[in-house]
Design an enzyme around this catalytic site. Structure first.
Site, PDB file in Angstrom:
ATOM      1  N   PRO A 198       0.729  -1.404  -0.017  1.00 20.17           N
ATOM      2  CA  PRO A 198      -0.112   0.021   0.101  1.00 20.17           C
ATOM      3  C   PRO A 198       0.706   0.833   0.239  1.00 20.17           C
ATOM      4  O   PRO A 198       1.239   1.465   1.048  1.00 20.17           O
ATOM      5  CB  PRO A 198      -1.395   0.118   1.442  1.00 20.17           C
ATOM      6  CG  PRO A 198      -0.643  -1.653   2.088  1.00 20.17           C
ATOM      7  CD  PRO A 198       0.897  -2.449   1.088  1.00 20.17           C
ATOM      8  N   GLU A 199       0.671   1.953  -0.689  1.00 17.64           N
ATOM      9  CA  GLU A 199       1.031   3.736  -1.290  1.00 17.64           C
ATOM     10  C   GLU A 199       0.071   4.434  -0.901  1.00 17.64           C
ATOM     11  O   GLU A 199      -0.584   4.011  -1.506  1.00 17.64           O
ATOM     12  CB  GLU A 199       2.560   3.778  -1.739  1.00 17.64           C
ATOM     13  CG  GLU A 199       3.714   2.478  -2.173  1.00 17.64           C
ATOM     14  CD  GLU A 199       4.644   3.157  -2.061  1.00 17.64           C
ATOM     15  OE1 GLU A 199       4.982   4.595  -2.106  1.00 17.64           O
ATOM     16  OE2 GLU A 199       6.017   2.199  -2.614  1.00 17.64           O
ATOM     17  N   LYS A 258      -1.074   8.294   3.186  1.00 11.87           N
ATOM     18  CA  LYS A 258      -1.392   6.936   3.633  1.00 11.87           C
ATOM     19  C   LYS A 258      -2.079   6.562   4.703  1.00 11.87           C
ATOM     20  O   LYS A 258      -2.945   5.625   4.856  1.00 11.87           O
ATOM     21  CB  LYS A 258      -0.053   6.015   3.874  1.00 11.87           C
ATOM     22  CG  LYS A 258       1.246   6.435   2.822  1.00 11.87           C
ATOM     23  CD  LYS A 258       2.471   5.484   2.966  1.00 11.87           C
ATOM     24  CE  LYS A 258       3.048   5.316   2.050  1.00 11.87           C
ATOM     25  NZ  LYS A 258       4.051   4.016   2.661  1.00 11.87           N
ATOM     26  N   ARG A 299      14.711   0.557   6.234  1.00 14.85           N
ATOM     27  CA  ARG A 299      14.062   0.082   4.544  1.00 14.85           C
ATOM     28  C   ARG A 299      14.985  -0.552   3.679  1.00 14.85           C
ATOM     29  O   ARG A 299      16.307  -0.135   3.426  1.00 14.85           O
ATOM     30  CB  ARG A 299      13.294   0.920   4.110  1.00 14.85           C
ATOM     31  CG  ARG A 299      11.898   1.414   5.318  1.00 14.85           C
ATOM     32  CD  ARG A 299      11.256   0.697   5.566  1.00 14.85           C
ATOM     33  NE  ARG A 299      10.444   0.218   4.600  1.00 14.85           N
ATOM     34  CZ  ARG A 299       9.017   0.534   3.995  1.00 14.85           C
ATOM     35  NH1 ARG A 299       8.611   1.758   5.059  1.00 14.85           N
ATOM     36  NH2 ARG A 299       8.355   0.164   3.996  1.00 14.85           N
TER      37      ARG A 299
END
Length: 257
Positions: free
Chosen positions: A2-3, A51, A247
Site C-alpha cells: 500500500p502506497e 497513506k 528499509r
C-alpha cells in the site's frame, strides 16, 4: 504494497460503497475503541490523506492506516468474507454494503473537528486537491538526511513509500544514500507527482510502463537481477532514519551515480 495510490483507490472504493448512507453496523475490534458505536449516523464521505484513510461519519471521523499488509474490503450484505475473521479490525455496514478493515492499523475515532491531530503533521499530498509543490520542495530541501530517507518521511511529502523511493531514484539516476542537498528536488518531485497520478488511474501500478506481471519495476524487489537498462546486477542494502526504521533499498550501481 500500500502506497499513496493504493490508499487513494481504497478511499474511492469505500466512498462509492458508503457515501450518503446510514451506518447500520459499526464494530471496531481494537481495545481502545471497541465500545464506540456510530450506527445510526450518516457516512458523509471517505477521503485519503497520504497513506491515511479518513471515514467521516456524522460528526466523527474513523481513521485507519493500511501499513504493510492492511486492506479495506467491500462486500454485499450477507456475502461471505474472503479472509479470516480474526484479522478484522473494523466493520462499517449499511443496507447496501459492508466495509471490512483487515489487518489495518492506527484505528481511531475522533471528533471531525479534531482530524488535524491525526494528519496535520503530514506534508503535501500529490494526490490531493491542495497539492503544494513549492511547500513539498521546501520541506524536502530542508532535510539534511539521505534522499531515500527524506522521501519516506511523510512530514515532507505524504504518499511516497519504499517502492516509489526506489523507482523514482532509479529513474532520476540518483543513489539512495545521496544527501538531499545534492539532488534536483524540483525534478524529482515533478517525476514523482506525474508517476503517482498515472498509477492512481491504472488498474495496476507500474513504473516501466509495462503492466505485465514481473515487468512493472526497474529495481524494486529485483536484487541480483540484471538491470533492465544496462544489465548490471541490481544491488540491495538497508537505510533508515534510525536502526528501528531501516528499509531495504534497491539500486543499479551503473545507472545511479
Amino acid at each position: 504494497m500500500p502506497e499513496g495510490d493504493t490508499v487513494f483507490k481504497t478511499a474511492q472504493r469505500l466512498d462509492a460503497a458508503l457515501h450518503g448512507q446510514t451506518a447500520t453496523r459499526f464494530d471496531l475490534r481494537v481495545p481502545q475503541a471497541a465500545t464506540i458505536d456510530l450506527a445510526g449516523h450518516t457516512v458523509r464521505e471517505v477521503v485519503p490523506r497520504g497513506k491515511h484513510i479518513l471515514m467521516r461519519i456524522g460528526d466523527w471521523t474513523l481513521h485507519s492506516h493500511l501499513r504493510m499488509d492492511g486492506s479495506w474490503r467491500v462486500y454485499r450484505p450477507g456475502e461471505r468474507w474472503q479472509h479470516p475473521a480474526f484479522k478484522v479490525r473494523a466493520i462499517v455496514a449499511t443496507d447496501r454494503a459492508e466495509a471490512v478493515g483487515v489487518d489495518i492499523a492506527e484505528v481511531q475515532v475522533v471528533a471531525a473537528r479534531d482530524e488535524h491531530e491525526l494528519v496535520g503533521h503530514l506534508g503535501p499530498d500529490p494526490l490531493a486537491d491542495d497539492w503544494d509543490a513549492a511547500e513539498a520542495a521546501h520541506r524536502l530541501s530542508g532535510d539534511i538526511r539521505s534522499i531515500h530517507v527524506a522521501l519516506l518521511d511523510q512530514r515532507n511529502v505524504a504518499g511516497f513509500g519504499n517502492e516509489y523511493a526506489a523507482e523514482l531514484l532509479f529513474l532520476r539516476g540518483v543513489l539512495p544514500e545521496t544527501p538531499t542537498s545534492q539532488v534536483d528536488i524540483a525534478a524529482l518531485l515533478d517525476l514523482g507527482v506525474r508517476t503517482i497520478r498515472a498509477n492512481r488511474d491504472r488498474a495496476d501500478r507500474t513504473f516501466t510502463g509495462d503492466a505485465r506481471r514481473g515487468r512493472t519495476n526497474w529495481v524494486y524487489g529485483r536484487a541480483q537481477r540484471p538491470c533492465r537498462r544496462c544489465g548490471t546486477l541490481i544491488q540491495t542494502g538497508r537505510i533508515g532514519a534510525d536502526p528501528t526504521r531501516e528499509r531495504v533499498t534497491f539500486w543499479c550501481p551503473r545507472c545511479q551515480r
